[in-house]
Design an enzyme around this catalytic site. Structure first.
Site, short mmCIF file in Angstrom:
data_model
loop_
_atom_site.label_atom_id
_atom_site.label_comp_id
_atom_site.label_asym_id
_atom_site.label_seq_id
_atom_site.Cartn_x
_atom_site.Cartn_y
_atom_site.Cartn_z
N HIS A 77 0.83 -1.21 0.00
CA HIS A 77 0.00 0.00 0.00
C HIS A 77 0.86 1.26 0.00
CE1 HIS A 77 -4.35 -1.11 0.71
NE2 HIS A 77 -3.75 -2.30 0.65
N VAL A 81 1.32 4.08 -3.77
CA VAL A 81 0.95 5.51 -3.80
C VAL A 81 2.21 6.34 -3.57
CG1 VAL A 81 -0.50 7.31 -2.79
CG2 VAL A 81 -1.32 4.93 -2.82
N GLY A 83 5.08 5.96 -4.63
CA GLY A 83 6.29 5.15 -4.48
C GLY A 83 6.55 4.80 -3.03
N ASP A 85 7.75 5.56 0.00
CA ASP A 85 8.23 6.75 0.71
C ASP A 85 7.68 6.85 2.13
OD1 ASP A 85 5.58 7.34 0.19
OD2 ASP A 85 5.95 9.42 -0.42
N SER A 87 4.72 7.13 3.08
CA SER A 87 3.58 8.04 3.20
C SER A 87 2.36 7.36 3.83
CB SER A 87 3.22 8.64 1.84
OG SER A 87 2.98 7.62 0.87
N PRO A 169 -6.18 -1.25 -5.34
CA PRO A 169 -7.22 -2.28 -5.47
C PRO A 169 -7.78 -2.73 -4.12
CG PRO A 169 -5.40 -2.76 -6.94
CD PRO A 169 -4.95 -1.61 -6.08
N THR A 200 -1.42 -16.41 0.14
CA THR A 200 -1.31 -17.75 0.71
C THR A 200 -1.20 -17.67 2.24
OG1 THR A 200 -0.18 -19.88 0.54
CG2 THR A 200 1.22 -17.92 0.60
N ASP A 248 -6.34 -18.05 2.59
CA ASP A 248 -6.10 -19.43 2.16
C ASP A 248 -6.64 -20.34 3.25
OD1 ASP A 248 -5.12 -21.96 1.63
OD2 ASP A 248 -3.04 -21.36 1.41
N THR A 251 -3.87 -23.73 3.98
CA THR A 251 -2.57 -23.53 4.65
C THR A 251 -2.39 -22.04 4.96
OG1 THR A 251 -1.46 -23.33 2.50
CG2 THR A 251 -1.49 -25.52 3.53
#
Length: 330
Positions: A77, A81, A83, A85, A87, A169, A200, A248, A251
């Site tokens: 995350h 946004v 890069g 950094d 933030s 997303p 996973t 998952d 596992t």
């Protein structure tokens, strides 16, 4: 091992796809940032930086194993946004951290704890962005995943806006939307499918999947792509939106390829997970990765290096080394 990968991928009839699936050399993926990042940056200024970070992450993971996937997600995350950094760590009204897509993020206290320790040992030296990047790597390793080397030198950005985080997303996007988002960050289709394999391990809120269980696309019925037995399991687990469910179911605490095998059985938790196995651009890759844990493990480090090297010019030029990861220095 790579021969197996390309044999399986070659089953695709789309010649354009094959060009996009060439696996990059791990060092090549970092080479474009050699001038900005350095493997030896802290060798003199903070000699045991990686040791300090690893031991702290290990402490937290020992107390709560679910914090490992949370740190990987927090890192994603952040880099998605402005890069990498730091933030996402800024805690103020209207910051990325306050965005709807960020409300289930965890691991902030881990980074705060590491930063406090590093400020004692090496004041005003190690950026929060470098800490988060390294913590995500160590969390992966502690969960049974691969190790990779990390170059340092990321600056901490001074701007963090919730409206920009809204582009990350949330689990309901189409494969095309996912591909376009990843491409906007310099990450190709292969990277998308491999990084999705981080699911996973870890959990999701039931709120994220309840629409698939009860009212898919306004039909008042469940998503027909869910395995019926898995659907019954999820309905038992997700009676309340506030509950959590493993990404998952087989596992959930082990870094293996079961995630991809679950997709074959129509047991992908998020819609964006299951869609990877129904789209011709992503299914061949998911298929290939499902066969050998070593193949997945070896490949996972490649996009993680690429992800960690996403830098925004403005954030870096105007960046700083925060003394507290939750706020800018002044």
């Amino acid at each position: 091992m790579l021969i197996l990968f390309f044999m399986l991928v070659s089953a695709s009839k789309d010649p354009g796809l094959l060009d996009s699936l060439k696996v990059p050399n791990l060092l090549d993926s970092a080479s474009s940032f050699e001038e900005d990042l350095s493997y030896s940056l802290y060798h003199k200024s903070c000699k045991d930086v990686e040791g300090i970070i690893y031991r702290k992450v290990k402490e937290w993971v020992k107390k709560d194993p679910t914090i490992a996937p949370s740190l990987i997600r927090l890192h994603f995350h952040d880099c998605a946004v402005r890069g990498c950094d730091g933030s996402i760590l800024l805690d103020h009204s209207g910051s990325e951290r306050s965005a709807n897509v960020s409300k289930s993020l965890r691991g902030f206290q881990v980074i705060h704890d590491i930063k406090a320790e590093l400020e004692k040992k090496c004041p005003k030296t190690v950026s929060c962005a470098d800490i988060l990047t390294t913590a995500a790597r160590d969390a992966t390793l502690l969960a049974g995943g691969p190790f990779w080397s990390i170059p340092f030198g990321r600056k901490d950005g001074r701007v963090s806006l919730a409206k920009e985080a809204a582009s990350v997303p949330m689990g309901r996007e189409s494969v095309t939307q996912l591909i376009e988002f990843f491409q906007s960050k310099g990450l190709n289709v292969l990277y998308l499918v491999v990084l999705s394999g981080a699911h996973t391990i870890g959990r999701s809120t039931c709120e994220s999947v309840q629409y698939r269980l009860y009212d898919y696309k306004g039909t008042k019925k469940p998503d027909p792509s869910i395995n019926p037995l898995y659907l019954n399991y999820l309905r038992r687990k997700c009676r309340w939106a506030s509950e959590n469910v493993y990404l998952d179911a087989i596992t959930p605490k082990t870094f293996v390829v079961q995630y991809y095998r679950n997709l074959k059985k129509k047991m992908g938790l998020l819609s964006t997970d299951q869609l990877l196995y129904s789209d011709s651009r992503t299914k061949p890759i998911a298929d290939a990765l499902s066969y050998q844990s070593s193949l997945f493990s070896n490949q996972f480090s490649v996009p993680m290096v690429k992800l960690a090297n996403i830098l925004d010019i403005k954030s870096q030029d105007n960046g700083e080394i925060r003394t507290n990861c939750n706020r800018v220095n002044y």
